[in-house]
Design a protein around this motif. Structure first.
Motif, mmCIF file in Angstrom:
data_model
loop_
_atom_site.group_PDB
_atom_site.id
_atom_site.type_symbol
_atom_site.label_atom_id
_atom_site.label_comp_id
_atom_site.label_asym_id
_atom_site.label_seq_id
_atom_site.Cartn_x
_atom_site.Cartn_y
_atom_site.Cartn_z
ATOM 1 N N MET A 122 1.041 -1.380 -0.021
ATOM 2 C CA MET A 122 0.061 0.154 -0.154
ATOM 3 C C MET A 122 0.758 1.317 0.090
ATOM 4 N N ASP A 123 2.163 1.359 -0.272
ATOM 5 C CA ASP A 123 2.753 2.352 -0.339
ATOM 6 C C ASP A 123 2.892 3.099 0.908
ATOM 7 N N HIS A 124 3.081 2.430 2.139
ATOM 8 C CA HIS A 124 3.084 3.042 3.437
ATOM 9 C C HIS A 124 4.410 3.346 3.509
ATOM 10 N N GLY A 180 -0.500 6.692 4.709
ATOM 11 C CA GLY A 180 -1.721 7.341 4.015
ATOM 12 C C GLY A 180 -2.435 8.175 4.992
ATOM 13 N N GLY A 181 -1.919 8.702 5.888
ATOM 14 C CA GLY A 181 -2.465 9.518 6.876
ATOM 15 C C GLY A 181 -3.428 8.731 7.917
ATOM 16 N N ARG A 182 -3.356 7.415 7.754
ATOM 17 C CA ARG A 182 -4.047 6.704 8.770
ATOM 18 C C ARG A 182 -3.318 6.722 10.382
ATOM 19 N N ASP A 236 1.446 10.382 20.445
ATOM 20 C CA ASP A 236 1.470 11.675 19.854
ATOM 21 C C ASP A 236 0.485 11.717 18.720
ATOM 22 N N GLY A 237 -0.378 10.619 18.234
ATOM 23 C CA GLY A 237 -1.204 10.911 17.246
ATOM 24 C C GLY A 237 -0.855 10.658 15.867
ATOM 25 N N THR A 238 0.328 9.929 15.939
ATOM 26 C CA THR A 238 0.976 9.532 14.654
ATOM 27 C C THR A 238 0.856 7.948 14.309
ATOM 28 N N ALA A 239 0.531 7.374 15.408
ATOM 29 C CA ALA A 239 0.436 5.717 15.348
ATOM 30 C C ALA A 239 2.259 5.400 14.975
ATOM 31 N N SER A 240 3.252 6.163 14.884
ATOM 32 C CA SER A 240 4.415 5.805 14.629
ATOM 33 C C SER A 240 5.047 4.946 15.697
#
Lengths: 112, 112
Positions: A27-29, A96-98, B94-98
């Motif tokens: 998915m091009d993540h 993708g901003g998810r 931080d809301g990025t799910a990173s």
């Protein structure tokens, strides 16, 4: 649907071997992650990558390294496998901003 | 480090009953997510609740969040045998799910 695949479902290796675990997402993540999962400890982050050739250590990077030469592929390397690296390894990706992560099916590694 | 702790560790109920599992965490968060893992498989995202939300619904799932107590609960109503799985909470600072921090999980068994 996002698909995250891992190269092996089950792997048996001997102590001292170099082990490669491969993960591919379609998915091009931008972001990819490697976790290990052990009973009673939940998931622990080993490494993650937010771009090609970029990586950051997670909570338990010792004994592991990673490689991300292409955006879709993230490899976990055990330079010299040890018995305490017997575990379930899970790859995930995000993009993708998810705000959620998408997981692969996992690789169960046994080091003898 | 593990931030989320699920309670109970294991839960066994009969089909049709409701299942409630709890998650506690230690530091401030942007959002909290729940994931499901079928035996020996990868994790699947179920629902996300933001720090400014108190309750969220998705089908038979209801999630609550109490940021003052640093806790969340997941309620599965009218459970089915197919709900048998492990459920994990994950906090996102931080809301990025990173960098999600996963709990240790609750193992739910739904019997016929």
């Amino acid at each position: 649907d996002v698909k995250v695949t891992q190269s092996s479902r089950y792997l048996v290796k001997r102590t001292g071997e170099k082990v490669f675990l491969e993960c591919v997402q379609d998915m091009d993540h931008e972001n990819m992650f490697w976790y290990r999962q052990d009973p009673g400890l939940g998931l622990r982050l080993i490494y993650f990558s937010y771009d090609v050739k970029m990586k950051e250590k997670g909570d338990i990077p010792e004994g592991y390294s990673v490689s991300r030469e292409k955006k879709e592929r993230f490899s976990l390397i055990l330079e010299s496998a040890s018995t305490n690296q017997t575990s379930m390894y899970l790859c995930a990706s995000k993009g993708g901003g998810r705000e959620t992560q998408y997981f692969g099916p996992g690789t169960r590694l046994l080091v003898l | 480090s593990q931030q989320g702790e699920e309670d109970p560790q294991a839960l066994s109920i009969q089909e049709g009953e409701n299942a409630t599992m709890n998650c506690s965490y230690k530091t401030s968060i942007n959002n909290l997510q729940w994931y499901r893992q079928n035996s020996g498989r990868g994790l699947v995202h179920l629902i996300l609740i933001r720090s400014n939300e108190r309750e969220k619904h998705s089908g038979r799932l209801r999630v609550t969040l109490d940021t003052s107590k640093k806790s969340s609960s997941l309620l599965i109503t009218a459970s089915r045998a197919a709900d048998t799985a492990s459920y994990f909470c994950a906090t996102d600072a931080d809301g990025t799910a990173s960098k999600l921090t996963f709990g240790t999980g609750t193992r739910l068994q739904v019997t016929l």
